[in-house]
Design an enzyme around this catalytic site. Sequence first.
Site, PDB file in Angstrom:
ATOM      1  CE  LYS A  54      37.217  69.978  35.515  1.00  0.00           C
ATOM      2  NZ  LYS A  54      37.778  69.554  36.193  1.00  0.00           N
ATOM      3  CD  GLN A  98      39.481  69.793  39.545  1.00  0.00           C
ATOM      4  OE1 GLN A  98      38.309  69.504  39.417  1.00  0.00           O
ATOM      5  NE2 GLN A  98      40.697  69.868  39.213  1.00  0.00           N
ATOM      6  CG  ASP A 121      37.104  62.707  36.434  1.00  0.00           C
ATOM      7  OD1 ASP A 121      37.201  63.256  35.320  1.00  0.00           O
ATOM      8  OD2 ASP A 121      36.547  63.271  37.756  1.00  0.00           O
TER       9      ASP A 121
HETATM   10  N1  GUN Z   1      42.167  67.415  38.534  1.00  0.00           N
HETATM   11  C1  GUN Z   1      43.162  67.634  37.829  1.00  0.00           C
HETATM   12  N2  GUN Z   1      42.595  66.541  36.388  1.00  0.00           N
HETATM   13  C2  GUN Z   1      41.702  66.158  36.927  1.00  0.00           C
HETATM   14  C3  GUN Z   1      40.201  65.496  36.201  1.00  0.00           C
HETATM   15  O1  GUN Z   1      40.145  65.075  35.136  1.00  0.00           O
HETATM   16  N3  GUN Z   1      39.389  65.017  36.313  1.00  0.00           N
HETATM   17  C4  GUN Z   1      39.390  65.497  37.913  1.00  0.00           C
HETATM   18  N4  GUN Z   1      38.321  64.887  38.472  1.00  0.00           N
HETATM   19  N5  GUN Z   1      40.370  65.810  38.758  1.00  0.00           N
HETATM   20  C5  GUN Z   1      41.477  66.702  38.134  1.00  0.00           C
END
Ligand code: GUN
Length: 296
Positions: A54, A98, A121
Site C-alpha cells: 500500500k 489494517q 475502507d
Molecule cells: N485486511 C485484509 N483486507 C483488508 C482490507 O480491505 N482493509 C483493511 N483495513 N484490512 C484488511
Amino acid sequence: MTAKVIDGKAFAANVRGQVATHVARLKADHGIQPGLAVVLVGEDPASKVYVKNKHASTIEVGMNSFEHRLPAETGEAELLALIDQLNADPAVHGILVQLPLPGHLNSELVINRIDPAKDVDGFHISNVGLLGTGQKSMVPCTPLGCLMMLRDHHGKLAGLNAVVVGRSNIVGKPMAQLLLGDSCTVTIAHSRTKDLAEVCRRADILVAAVGRPEMITGDMVRPGATVIDVGINRIERDGKAKLVGDVHYESAAVVAGAITPVPGGVGPMTIACLLANTLTACCRANGLAEPEGLTA
Ligand code: GUN
C-alpha cells in the site's frame, strides 16, 4: 467455448494511472496533495506485506503516505488517540487500520472512531448505512473494484441477475448493495444456501466471495455468465504451495463468458481502489468535483 479472461492487473494499472493524473492536476491547479495514513498494529506477516505494498503504491501515484506501526501490545486508548490525531490532521484524507487487529482490541470500536469522510475502507457504520440507503458514501475497495470491472465488461448492468456467494461485511454485503444500486436483481447466497448450484446457475453475474478454495465449479456456472472470483486461498497441491480462488478455474472458464483469474484478477484492484477512494475523499474534503469513473 472459453471465457474472456478479465485482466485485473492491467485494469488496476489503468486505474492507478488515472489516479496519478488526477493527483498531478490537484497539485498543479490547487496545491493539494492527497494523503493516506495506514495503521498497522502488531507483526502479522501477511498484514506487513499488504501495508508495504500500500505504501509503495501510494507514493507511486504521487500521494503522501503516512505509516504508523504500533507494537502488538498497544492499548485501545493509545490507538484511539492516534485515530483522533489523524482525524484532525488536514494533510490526511484517508485512514486505513489494517485488519485483523490483535485480539485484545475491539475492531468495531476502532473502525467507528475514524472520521467517516476519511474512512477509505468504507467499514464505518455510517458508510455502511449510507451505501445501504443509496447515498453518497465511501465504498469498500474490493467490491468497488469488482463493480468497475463489471461495468467495463457489460456497460449497463440493469436487469441482470447477480448472485453473490458470501455474506461478509467486507465483500459480500457491500457487493450486493452496489449491484442493487446498478439495478441488478441480486441474490446473496452463502455456504449454507440450499441447492447452491441451482441458485448460482441463475446468475448472469456470479461473484464468489466465500473463502473456500475452488468451491464454485463449472457445473454451477450459467453458460456465458461473468464470473468474478474474489477468493485468495493458499493451498498445497502436489507438495507445492499454490494460490487458488473460490472458483474452480479450469472447469468454470470453459462455461463462463468472462472470468477473473487468481492471481491477477480482483486482487490488484483492491489497492487501486484504495487509492481511488483516497483521491475521492480528498476531492470531497476540498469541495472539488469527484474523479469520474473512479467512484460507485
Ligand atoms: N485486511 C485484509 N483486507 C483488508 C482490507 O480491505 N482493509 C483493511 N483495513 N484490512 C484488511
